[in-house]
Design an enzyme around this catalytic site. Sequence first.
Site, PDB file in Angstrom:
ATOM      1  N   CYS A  61       0.800  -1.234   0.000  1.00  0.00           N
ATOM      2  CA  CYS A  61       0.000   0.000   0.000  1.00  0.00           C
ATOM      3  C   CYS A  61       0.830   1.281   0.000  1.00  0.00           C
ATOM      4  O   CYS A  61       0.823   2.019  -0.975  1.00  0.00           O
ATOM      5  CB  CYS A  61      -0.936  -0.009   1.206  1.00  0.00           C
ATOM      6  SG  CYS A  61      -2.197  -1.275   1.097  1.00  0.00           S
TER       7      CYS A  61
HETATM    8  N1  LIG Z   1      -2.756  -5.993   1.565  1.00  0.00           N
HETATM    9  C1  LIG Z   1      -3.231  -4.923   2.160  1.00  0.00           C
HETATM   10  O1  LIG Z   1      -2.898  -4.684   3.305  1.00  0.00           O
HETATM   11  C2  LIG Z   1      -4.204  -3.987   1.450  1.00  0.00           C
HETATM   12  C3  LIG Z   1      -4.880  -3.049   2.210  1.00  0.00           C
HETATM   13  C4  LIG Z   1      -5.779  -2.201   1.603  1.00  0.00           C
HETATM   14  C5  LIG Z   1      -5.979  -2.271   0.222  1.00  0.00           C
HETATM   15  N2  LIG Z   1      -5.287  -3.183  -0.523  1.00  0.00           N
HETATM   16  C6  LIG Z   1      -5.562  -3.208  -1.954  1.00  0.00           C
HETATM   17  O2  LIG Z   1      -6.403  -4.332  -2.239  1.00  0.00           O
HETATM   18  C7  LIG Z   1      -6.078  -4.892  -3.507  1.00  0.00           C
HETATM   19  C8  LIG Z   1      -5.725  -6.353  -3.354  1.00  0.00           C
HETATM   20  O3  LIG Z   1      -4.584  -6.448  -2.527  1.00  0.00           O
HETATM   21  P1  LIG Z   1      -4.170  -7.791  -1.783  1.00  0.00           P
HETATM   22  O4  LIG Z   1      -3.109  -7.407  -0.823  1.00  0.00           O
HETATM   23  O5  LIG Z   1      -5.387  -8.511  -1.299  1.00  0.00           O
HETATM   24  O6  LIG Z   1      -3.536  -8.595  -3.023  1.00  0.00           O
HETATM   25  P2  LIG Z   1      -3.083 -10.142  -3.045  1.00  0.00           P
HETATM   26  O7  LIG Z   1      -1.985 -10.212  -4.021  1.00  0.00           O
HETATM   27  O8  LIG Z   1      -2.896 -10.643  -1.654  1.00  0.00           O
HETATM   28  O9  LIG Z   1      -4.361 -10.884  -3.621  1.00  0.00           O
HETATM   29  C9  LIG Z   1      -4.869 -10.650  -4.891  1.00  0.00           C
HETATM   30  C10 LIG Z   1      -5.485 -11.941  -5.419  1.00  0.00           C
HETATM   31  O10 LIG Z   1      -6.107 -11.635  -6.664  1.00  0.00           O
HETATM   32  C11 LIG Z   1      -5.895 -12.733  -7.535  1.00  0.00           C
HETATM   33  N3  LIG Z   1      -6.107 -12.275  -8.914  1.00  0.00           N
HETATM   34  C12 LIG Z   1      -5.245 -11.652  -9.750  1.00  0.00           C
HETATM   35  N4  LIG Z   1      -5.874 -11.364 -10.907  1.00  0.00           N
HETATM   36  C13 LIG Z   1      -7.129 -11.822 -10.815  1.00  0.00           C
HETATM   37  C14 LIG Z   1      -8.248 -11.824 -11.674  1.00  0.00           C
HETATM   38  N5  LIG Z   1      -8.194 -11.257 -12.880  1.00  0.00           N
HETATM   39  N6  LIG Z   1      -9.381 -12.415 -11.249  1.00  0.00           N
HETATM   40  C15 LIG Z   1      -9.447 -12.976 -10.025  1.00  0.00           C
HETATM   41  N7  LIG Z   1      -8.424 -13.006  -9.152  1.00  0.00           N
HETATM   42  C16 LIG Z   1      -7.281 -12.422  -9.534  1.00  0.00           C
HETATM   43  C17 LIG Z   1      -4.490 -13.199  -7.219  1.00  0.00           C
HETATM   44  O11 LIG Z   1      -4.294 -14.537  -7.648  1.00  0.00           O
HETATM   45  C18 LIG Z   1      -4.460 -13.048  -5.699  1.00  0.00           C
HETATM   46  O12 LIG Z   1      -4.861 -14.228  -5.032  1.00  0.00           O
HETATM   47  C19 LIG Z   1      -4.930  -4.034  -4.056  1.00  0.00           C
HETATM   48  O13 LIG Z   1      -5.460  -3.024  -4.864  1.00  0.00           O
HETATM   49  C20 LIG Z   1      -4.338  -3.415  -2.809  1.00  0.00           C
HETATM   50  O14 LIG Z   1      -3.703  -2.181  -3.079  1.00  0.00           O
HETATM   51  C21 LIG Z   1      -4.420  -4.057   0.076  1.00  0.00           C
END
Ligand SMILES: NC(=O)c1ccc[n+]([C@@H]2O[C@H](COP(=O)([O-])OP(=O)(O)OC[C@H]3O[C@@H](n4cnc5c(N)ncnc54)[C@H](O)[C@@H]3O)[C@@H](O)[C@H]2O)c1
Length: 448
Positions: A274
């Site tokens: 983030c």
């Molecule tokens: N990790 C955090 O602490 C956090 C906090 C707030 C916001 N975010 C935001 O949330 C979003 C997701 O982050 P995350 O940390 O959960 O990511 P992550 O990498 O942990 O998980 C993302 C998942 O999406 C899957 N994926 C990729 N392309 C896909 C598709 N086309 N269809 C379906 N699944 C698909 C991946 O295989 C993966 O399992 C990002 O935009 C991030 O900036 C993350």
Amino acid sequence: MQLKDQLLRKIEDRSACIGVVGLGYVGLPLALEFANAGFRVIGYDVSQRVIDGLMAGGSHIQDVPAAEVARLVKAGNFEATTDESRMQEMDAISIAVPTPLAKTRDPDMSYVLAAADAIGRHCRPGVVIVLESTTYPGTTRELMQPKLEAAGLTVGEDVFLAFSPERVDPGNAKWNTKNTPKVVGGITANCTEVASALYKTCLDTIVPVSGTETAELVKLLENTFRSVNIGLVNEMAIVCDKLGVNVWEVIDAASTKPFGFMKFTPGPGIGGHCIPLDPHYLAWKMRTLNYKTRFIDLASEINSEMPAIVANKVMQALNEEKKSVNGSRILVLGVAYKKDINDMRESPALDVIRLLEKQGADVSYHDPYVPKFHEDGHEYSSVELTDKEIASADAVVIVTDHSSVNYQRVVDLAAVVVDTRNATARLTRGKGKIVAFASASAYATTTR
Ligand SMILES: NC(=O)c1ccc[n+]([C@@H]2O[C@H](COP(=O)([O-])OP(=O)(O)OC[C@H]3O[C@@H](n4cnc5c(N)ncnc54)[C@H](O)[C@@H]3O)[C@@H](O)[C@H]2O)c1
């Protein structure tokens, strides 16, 4: 408004089928919240490994207990699939796919676009779609809405589209998906109403805002605020170092002010998915409007200099021992980007290790949460934190201060400790030198 009322009724009586697209740090906890609220939840992810693990009752996310996944799978409330045609069953779809940066620091929207395309292929009238992935203001309206309209659906009438930023803080025992207030902004008032109703079923507090751009900007303000304040306090650490003042003492004393001050602490740099990334989404958007976001750029510049400052500290500390970095054995403690979690994404430890290795150091690491990792084609494995390992290192660098490490033992046995987190502040000084990062006054060799 028959479709809206029907959908609201399904949400209210829990007969709606909830879909979560992307089952990572954000999507999996959210999917389980919906499942725990009594909905049937389908998680869709492109990773077969993720799906197989979940369907076998496992969890790949540290804050999500495997037993909870297993219980909800067994109860029939949660299933995970790579079959995108299952989207046809979903009445509500939350999207939590990655939004990384390209090498040029421009947004990489390929995951959001792929998810939107899949939804466009399978969506039908009477569905609410909420984008949760952090992104630049305008994404929901400019990228998501056209995909639905291309499928012949009118947003606000046939389908309901909103943005709702995720605020999960991995490793935070107090604030989780359920009790952290959730901001929701729709393309139309109907969209906001339906998306708010959806989240109200399983989250404690909903904060509706006037539109998707506002909701998108809320997340970017929050993370830019953190990035800028961390940049400020990192600069204060550099200032204190030059002045010979202990920055940690300054921060602790400033924190006694009951109003108008918020505590941030310096460190070896910023990490995670983030803070290092999100502000650049806003900076990029503003570049397209010929505006330069100066605070974002400056904070990023200072924060990304911190690993080099740490490497420099190590060099200075070894120099005082008449040693060079080249050929020295350096033990890095903690490689996850913050304490007590296993997330290595964008971790400053990677830069610290790379910089020390570039100067010829023989670097090993210990991290109870990260048994191994790959970087630049090289596999690194965590060493056991034995007395011998600590004592035989020319320098021990505390990059991430996991709670489970006994820092007194480290200080007792190590020849030199470079502490970037103030983990040694309240310890009895050991036999070696402690270089408390950002505290030049702690430079003197201290012997018990
Ligand atoms: N990790 C955090 O602490 C956090 C906090 C707030 C916001 N975010 C935001 O949330 C979003 C997701 O982050 P995350 O940390 O959960 O990511 P992550 O990498 O942990 O998980 C993302 C998942 O999406 C899957 N994926 C990729 N392309 C896909 C598709 N086309 N269809 C379906 N699944 C698909 C991946 O295989 C993966 O399992 C990002 O935009 C991030 O900036 C993350």
